[in-house]
Design a protein around this motif. Structure first.
Motif, PDB file in Angstrom:
ATOM      1  N   ARG A 131      33.358  50.517  48.594  1.00  0.00           N
ATOM      2  CA  ARG A 131      34.131  49.625  47.718  1.00  0.00           C
ATOM      3  C   ARG A 131      34.584  50.355  46.465  1.00  0.00           C
ATOM      4  O   ARG A 131      35.727  50.204  46.024  1.00  0.00           O
ATOM      5  N   GLU A 132      33.678  51.152  45.918  1.00  0.00           N
ATOM      6  CA  GLU A 132      34.047  51.883  44.697  1.00  0.00           C
ATOM      7  C   GLU A 132      35.148  52.901  44.972  1.00  0.00           C
ATOM      8  O   GLU A 132      35.951  53.203  44.110  1.00  0.00           O
ATOM      9  N   GLY A 133      35.177  53.394  46.212  1.00  0.00           N
ATOM     10  CA  GLY A 133      36.171  54.413  46.540  1.00  0.00           C
ATOM     11  C   GLY A 133      37.458  53.841  47.096  1.00  0.00           C
ATOM     12  O   GLY A 133      38.382  54.583  47.452  1.00  0.00           O
ATOM     13  N   ILE A 180      41.748  40.746  62.443  1.00  0.00           N
ATOM     14  CA  ILE A 180      41.362  39.359  62.176  1.00  0.00           C
ATOM     15  C   ILE A 180      39.871  39.132  62.396  1.00  0.00           C
ATOM     16  O   ILE A 180      39.373  38.027  62.244  1.00  0.00           O
ATOM     17  N   HIS A 181      39.156  40.201  62.747  1.00  0.00           N
ATOM     18  CA  HIS A 181      37.720  40.083  62.989  1.00  0.00           C
ATOM     19  C   HIS A 181      36.981  40.005  61.664  1.00  0.00           C
ATOM     20  O   HIS A 181      37.436  40.521  60.647  1.00  0.00           O
ATOM     21  N   ARG A 182      35.818  39.356  61.705  1.00  0.00           N
ATOM     22  CA  ARG A 182      35.005  39.273  60.497  1.00  0.00           C
ATOM     23  C   ARG A 182      33.652  39.914  60.741  1.00  0.00           C
ATOM     24  O   ARG A 182      33.183  39.978  61.873  1.00  0.00           O
ATOM     25  N   ASP A 183      33.051  40.339  59.665  1.00  0.00           N
ATOM     26  CA  ASP A 183      31.756  41.015  59.697  1.00  0.00           C
ATOM     27  C   ASP A 183      30.751  40.266  60.587  1.00  0.00           C
ATOM     28  O   ASP A 183      30.094  40.856  61.441  1.00  0.00           O
ATOM     29  N   GLU A 184      30.677  38.944  60.404  1.00  0.00           N
ATOM     30  CA  GLU A 184      29.626  38.201  61.093  1.00  0.00           C
ATOM     31  C   GLU A 184      29.935  37.957  62.577  1.00  0.00           C
ATOM     32  O   GLU A 184      29.043  37.530  63.331  1.00  0.00           O
ATOM     33  N   ASP A 185      31.158  38.261  63.014  1.00  0.00           N
ATOM     34  CA  ASP A 185      31.492  38.081  64.442  1.00  0.00           C
ATOM     35  C   ASP A 185      30.570  38.939  65.312  1.00  0.00           C
ATOM     36  O   ASP A 185      30.234  38.567  66.439  1.00  0.00           O
ATOM     37  N   VAL A 226      39.198  40.252  55.224  1.00  0.00           N
ATOM     38  CA  VAL A 226      39.059  41.062  54.002  1.00  0.00           C
ATOM     39  C   VAL A 226      37.822  40.627  53.208  1.00  0.00           C
ATOM     40  O   VAL A 226      37.003  41.449  52.791  1.00  0.00           O
ATOM     41  N   LEU A 227      37.688  39.334  53.027  1.00  0.00           N
ATOM     42  CA  LEU A 227      36.566  38.836  52.222  1.00  0.00           C
ATOM     43  C   LEU A 227      35.235  39.118  52.913  1.00  0.00           C
ATOM     44  O   LEU A 227      34.241  39.438  52.257  1.00  0.00           O
ATOM     45  N   SER A 228      35.224  39.023  54.248  1.00  0.00           N
ATOM     46  CA  SER A 228      33.941  39.221  54.931  1.00  0.00           C
ATOM     47  C   SER A 228      33.439  40.652  54.767  1.00  0.00           C
ATOM     48  O   SER A 228      32.232  40.898  54.705  1.00  0.00           O
ATOM     49  N   TYR A 229      34.349  41.627  54.658  1.00  0.00           N
ATOM     50  CA  TYR A 229      33.905  43.016  54.554  1.00  0.00           C
ATOM     51  C   TYR A 229      33.752  43.511  53.120  1.00  0.00           C
ATOM     52  O   TYR A 229      33.043  44.481  52.866  1.00  0.00           O
ATOM     53  N   TYR A 230      34.482  42.857  52.182  1.00  0.00           N
ATOM     54  CA  TYR A 230      34.510  43.428  50.834  1.00  0.00           C
ATOM     55  C   TYR A 230      34.033  42.523  49.716  1.00  0.00           C
ATOM     56  O   TYR A 230      33.882  42.973  48.586  1.00  0.00           O
ATOM     57  N   LEU A 290      41.192  41.603  46.750  1.00  0.00           N
ATOM     58  CA  LEU A 290      40.292  40.460  46.886  1.00  0.00           C
ATOM     59  C   LEU A 290      40.874  39.217  46.216  1.00  0.00           C
ATOM     60  O   LEU A 290      40.765  38.102  46.729  1.00  0.00           O
ATOM     61  N   ALA A 291      41.513  39.428  45.071  1.00  0.00           N
ATOM     62  CA  ALA A 291      42.113  38.287  44.363  1.00  0.00           C
ATOM     63  C   ALA A 291      43.141  37.607  45.244  1.00  0.00           C
ATOM     64  O   ALA A 291      43.198  36.370  45.331  1.00  0.00           O
TER      65      ALA A 291
END
Lengths: 372, 423
Positions: free
Chosen positions: A161-163, A96-101, A206-210, A176-177
Motif C-alpha cells: 500500500r505504501e508503495g 471483480i474478485h474480492r479478497d474474501e472470495d 479495490v476496497l477488499s484488497y486495499y 480508495l476515495a
C-alpha cells in the motif's frame, strides 16, 4: 537420481494427475488431483498466490514432490470471477474478485474432498494463498493441519500500500476515495490493482484488497485449531518479515521451518525441500517433534548448563534468533544443520560441532521448556 | 573441585572460630560466596551462582564503581557509533532480580576465607572469586606513569575517563594531524583491540579530518586478524594507516614525552604525535598481585577446571587477570570462564551437579560501521592449562554482505552479553 529425473521432466504433466471441476455461482472451478501410492489419509489442498494458478511451477513441482512422498493433493485455481480460469490472471479484463472470495472457494474444495472420502484435509497456501488458507482455517475445526508457505504478512501488505503511488503513479488514498463513492459492483478505472497496472476493477474489489487494517497469515494463525507448519524461504525478498511475524507465535501447535537459500518461489529443489518438511509434518501427530528423539526425558539440568553458553550471543531482543521457547525438534535439527554446513555460519558451526547429539538434545529440551 | 575436611577446617579457623567445627556443621549456615569485580567476569559469576542456587548460596559482589563501563566496544565510542551510556552497566538488576548483595568498595586483599576492603573491614567467605582485570607496567617506559596516562597520553585501556580524554584529543586535533597508537607486547587484553581502535579512529578522521594519519608503532611482529585488518584498511582508509612492526621499532616503545608529545622506540627513533595512545605492557590487576596470586609471574596461576588459584586455596581468579592458557584475554572469555566457575563453585558449596568445563571465545572487530571481522575458538581444560580445540577466522576477500552480517553478529553479541552479565 529422483531429482535429476524431476529436472528433466519439469515440463511434463504430473504423474497420476486428474483435472477435476466444481460448479459454483455460474462459474466452473478447476483443480488438479494428484494421487500417491500408499498415500497418507490426509490429502493436501493447495492454494496458489496472488493472481496465479494451479499449473504454476511451484504448485506443479510441489504436487509431484508430495506424491513421491506419499501425499496426495488437490491444487485448485481461484476463479477470480472468471469461468474455468486457467493460467495467470488476465489483467486486461475487469477485476471483480474480492479478497474474501478465496475463502469461499477453498471451503468448496474442502467439501469436494470430503464428498470424495478425504475427511480431514491439510490446507497448504503459498504467499497470499497462505493468508487465505489461514483465514479460512481459523473458522474451521475439521482440518488435519495447515501449512503456510512463504506467507503473505501484514507487513508486506502494508508495504504494498505504501508503495502504490510510486508503482502506479496515483495516490492510493485518491483511488480508495473514489471506490468509497461507488456501489461495490460498479467497475472503475484503476491505476493498478495487485499486480495489474492500468486496468479496471469493481469498487468492492479495490476496497477488499486495499481498505481497512492490513492483515497477513499471522493475523489468523493463532486462531487455527489444527497443527500449523510455517515454511519459510531463507532468502525471501517478498516477505522478509515473515520470520519476525511468526516467531512469537511458536508453540506446541505452530512450528516454523526454514528452507535455506530458497526464495519466495521455492524453485526446483527448494520445492522438494519444502515437500520433505510438509510430508513429515502431515505424517506425524500434532507435536512436530520426531518421535524417535526423546526430548521428554532429556537431561534438563545439563541442558541448562550447556545453554548458558548461548546467552553470550542470543538475547530476547537482539538480532541473533532468541532461543527461549523454540520447539525442541526445530532447534535440535538446526544445530545439526550448522554442524554439517547446511546452514552457513562459522561461529555457529563451531558451537554445533562442539556439541554431541546428547548435548544437542539436552539443549533443545532446555530451551523448549523456557516459556516466553 | 572438592573441599576436603582439611580445607573446611582451615576455613573454620580462618573465620576465627574458637573451636574446630565438624565439616557438616561448618556448612549448616548458608554458604557465602564473595565475588570481587563487577566486569563481565565477576558480574556473570555472581549472577549465575545467585540465580542458579536459588538462595542456597549467599552472594556478595564487591565493586568499587557504581557502574561498569565495558572496555570492549569502547572503540565504537571513539568511532562515534556508541555513547558512553551504551557502554555502561549498573547493578540494580543484580540486586533486585538475582538477590546479589552489592558492596560498593575497593577490595585491598583476598586470602583463603576472607576479603579485606580498603577501609579495613572484612568479609568472610566460604569461596572467593576475583576478576580484577589488568594493571599496567608503567615502569617499563621512560616519562610515563599513571598521571601522564590520565592527563596527557591516555592508554584508554580501562574504559572510563581516559577513553573520553582520547576522544576529546582526537576531536581537537587539526586536519592533517597524526595519531600514534602503540600496541603492547603479548599477552594483553583484547588482542585485536588496538587495531579495531585504529579502524574506528580512522572512521572519524575520514569523516572530519581526512588529511590526518594514524601511525601504529607495534611491539609485535604480527597481530590478531592482521591480514583482514590490512585488507579492510586498504578498502576504507587507503593511505591513512601505517603499521610499523616490532622488527622496525626494536620491539616497542622505550619512552614517551608528554611535554613534546613524542614517543621514542626501542630502536631509538622518535616520532611526534598530535595524539598519542600509548598502550603499555600489562599484568594482572592489583588485587591479584597484592594477594600473592601471581607468584613470580604477571598473571594469576590457576587450575584450568575451576580456575581456583594454585597458590591460595579457596580463591578463584578468572578473566584477564589469570593465566588462561590458550584463551585470549577478552570480555567474551571472562564471561565464558565465569559460567564454568559458577557451576564449579556452586557445586562445591551446595553439592549441586558439576558439569565438565567448556570454554569459548569470539572476538568481533569493526573496521567500519557495517563491516566486521571475527576470530574465535573452542577450548577445554587441558592437563595444566586451558587448551584450544578448534577455531575459525573470517575469510579474506569476502562479500560485503558477509562482513555486514559479521558486524551484525558483533552488535547482537554486545546486546546479549550485556544482558547476560548485568541483566
Amino acid at each position: 537420481m529422483k531429482r535429476l529425473l524431476l529436472l528433466l521432466c519439469v515440463l511434463c504433466a504430473p504423474l497420476h494427475a486428474e483435472e477435476v471441476t466444481l460448479k459454483h455461482g455460474g462459474l466452473t472451478l478447476l483443480a488438479d488431483f494428484v494421487e500417491a501410492d500408499d498415500a497418507l489419509p490426509s490429502v493436501a489442498l493447495i492454494t496458489h498466490g496472488t493472481l496465479a494458478h494451479k499449473d504454476m511451477e511451484l504448485v506443479e513441482t510441489l504436487q509431484e514432490a508430495l506424491a513421491e512422498r506419499g501425499v496426495a493433493s488437490l491444487a485448485h485455481t481461484l476463479s477470480l470471477g472468471v469461468d474455468a480460469r486457467r493460467g495467470m490472471a488476465d489483467c486486461a479484463a475487469p477485476q471483480i474478485h474480492r479478497d474474501e472470495d478465496a475463502d469461499r472457494e477453498i471451503a468448496l474444495w474442502i467439501d469436494w474432498l470430503k464428498k470424495h472420502a478425504h475427511e480431514r484435509p491439510t490446507l497448504i497456501g503459498h504467499s497470499r494463498g497462505a493468508k487465505e488458507v489461514a483465514r479460512t482455517a481459523a473458522k474451521r475445526e475439521d482440518l488435519h493441519g495447515v501449512v503456510l508457505m512463504a506467507p503473505a504478512t501484514a507487513g508486506s501488505e502494508r508495504r504494498a500500500r505504501e508503495g502504490y503511488e510510486a508503482r502506479y503513479g496515483t495516490s492510493l488514498d485518491a483511488v480508495l476515495a473514489e471506490a468509497h463513492k461507488l456501489s461495490p459492483d460498479v467497475v472503475m478505472d484503476v491505476p493498478g490493482i495487485l499486480y495489474c497496472a492500468d486496468t479496471t476493477a469493481s469498487a468492492g474489489s479495490v476496497l477488499s484488497y486495499y481498505d481497512g487494517e492490513p492483515t497477513g497469515a499471522e493475523t489468523y494463525a493463532p486462531d487455527i485449531d489444527a497443527p500449523v507448519l510455517v515454511v519459510l524461504a531463507r532468502a525471501d525478498a517478498v516477505v522478509p518479515d515473515a520470520p519476525a511475524a511468526f516467531m512469537p507465535l511458536r508453540n506446541d501447535a505452530l512450528n516454523i521451518a526454514l528452507v535455506d537459500d530458497a526464495d519466495h518461489m521455492f524453485l526446483d529443489f527448494y520445492a522438494e525441500d519444502a515437500a520433505d518438511l510438509i510430508a513429515e509434518f502431515m505424517a506425524h501427530e500434532p507435536k512436530a517433534a520426531s518421535p524417535t528423539i526423546d526430548f521428554e526425558n532429556a537431561d534438563l539440568e545439563y541442558g541448562a548448563y550447556l545453554g548458558q553458553e548461548c546467552a553470550s550471543c542470543h538475547s530476547a531482543n537482539g538480532s541473533n534468533p532468541p532461543l527461549d521457547g523454540l520447539e525442541a525438534g526445530y532447534l535440535h535439527h538446526a544445530l545439526g544443520q550448522y554442524a554439517n554446513g547446511e546452514r552457513d555460519n562459522a561461529a555457529m558451526a563451531l558451537v554445533a560441532r562442539s556439541l554431541d547429539d546428547e548435548q544437542r538434545i539436552a539443549i533443545a529440551a532446555h530451551f523448549a521448556a523456557q516459556l516466553k | 573441585m572438592d573441599f576436603s575436611r582439611r580445607d573446611t577446617a582451615k576455613l573454620a579457623l580462618a573465620a576465627g572460630a574458637a573451636t574446630l567445627f565438624a565439616p557438616n556443621l561448618a556448612r549448616a549456615a548458608t554458604p557465602k560466596l564473595v565475588v570481587v569485580g563487577g566486569g563481565p567476569g565477576g558480574a556473570t559469576v555472581a549472577k549465575y551462582v545467585a540465580r542458579d542456587s536459588k538462595g542456597a548460596v549467599d552472594v556478595t559482589l564487591v565493586e568499587q564503581n557504581p557502574t561498569h563501563m565495558t572496555c570492549f566496544f569502547s572503540n565504537l565510542y571513539l568511532g562515534g557509533f556508541y555513547d558512553l551510556d551504551d557502554l555502561s552497566h549498573g547493578f540494580t538488576k543484580m540486586e533486585r532480580d538475582h538477590g546479589v548483595r552489592m558492596a560498593y568498595a575497593r577490595a585491598e586483599k583476598v586470602e583463603t576465607g576472607k576479603v579485606t576492603l580498603a577501609d579495613g573491614s572484612t568479609l568472610d567467605a566460604d569461596a572467593i572469586v576475583i576478576a580484577p582485570g589488568i594493571d599496567f607496567k608503567y615502569d617499563l617506559y621512560g616519562g610515563y606513569d599513571e598521571h601522564v596516562a590520565e592527563t596527557r597520553i591516555p592508554h584508554a585501556y580501562r574504559a572510563g575517563s581516559q577513553t573520553q580524554l582520547l576522544k576529546k584529543q582526537i576531536a581537537a586535533m587539526e586536519n592533517g594531524g597524526t595519531v600514534i597508537i602503540c600496541p603492547p607486547p603479548n599477552p594483553y587484553r583484547c588482542p585485536p583491540g588496538p587495531y579495531e581502535r585504529a579502524s574506528m579512529i580512522a572512521a572519524t578522521l575520514k569523516r572530519d579530518k581526512p588529511k590526518s594519519k594514524i601511525l601504529i608503532l607495534d611491539a609485535k611482529d604480527k597481530h590478531s586478524k592482521q591480514a583482514l585488518f590490512q585488507e579492510g584498511w586498504e578498502k576504507f582508509y587507503p593511505g591513512m594507516i601505517e603499521w610499523v612492526p616490532g622488527e622496525f621499532t626494536g620491539g616497542g616503545i622505550e619512552s614517551v614525552d608528554a611535554k613534546d608529545m613524542s614517543v621514542t622506540t626501542l630502536d631509538g627513533e622518535t616520532f611526534l604525535g598530535d595524539v598519542i595512545n600509548m598502550i603499555p605492557a600489562q599484568m594482572a590487576g592489583k588485587l591479584a598481585t597484592g594477594s600473592g596470586l601471581t607468584g613470580d609471574g604477571d598473571w594469576a596461576s590457576v587450575n584450568p577446571e575451576s580456575f581456583e588459584s594454585t597458590l591460595v586455596s579457596g580463591v578463584h581468579v578468572l578473566g584477564d587477570a589469570c593465566a588462561n592458557g590458550d584463551m585470549p584475554k577478552s570480555g567474551f572469555s571472562a564471561n565464558s570462564q565465569a559460567k564454568v566457575v559458577a557451576n564449579a563453585v556452586r557445586a562445591s558449596l551446595t553439592g549441586s551437579r558439576a558439569f565438565p568445563p567448556r570454554f569459548r571465545n569470539t572476538c568481533w572487530s569493526l573496521i567500519a560501521e557495517d563491516f566486521g571481522i571475527k576470530v574465535g575458538a573452542d577450548y577445554k581444560a587441558g592437563e595444566d592449562k586451558v587448551t584450544k580445540t578448534e577455531g575459525f577466522l573470517s575469510p579474506l576477500d569476502a562479500a560485503d554482505d558477509l562482513r555486514a552480517q559479521t558486524a551484525g553478529e558483533g552488535y547482537a553479541w554486545y546486546e546479549a552479553i550485556s544482558e547476560d552479565a548485568w541483566g
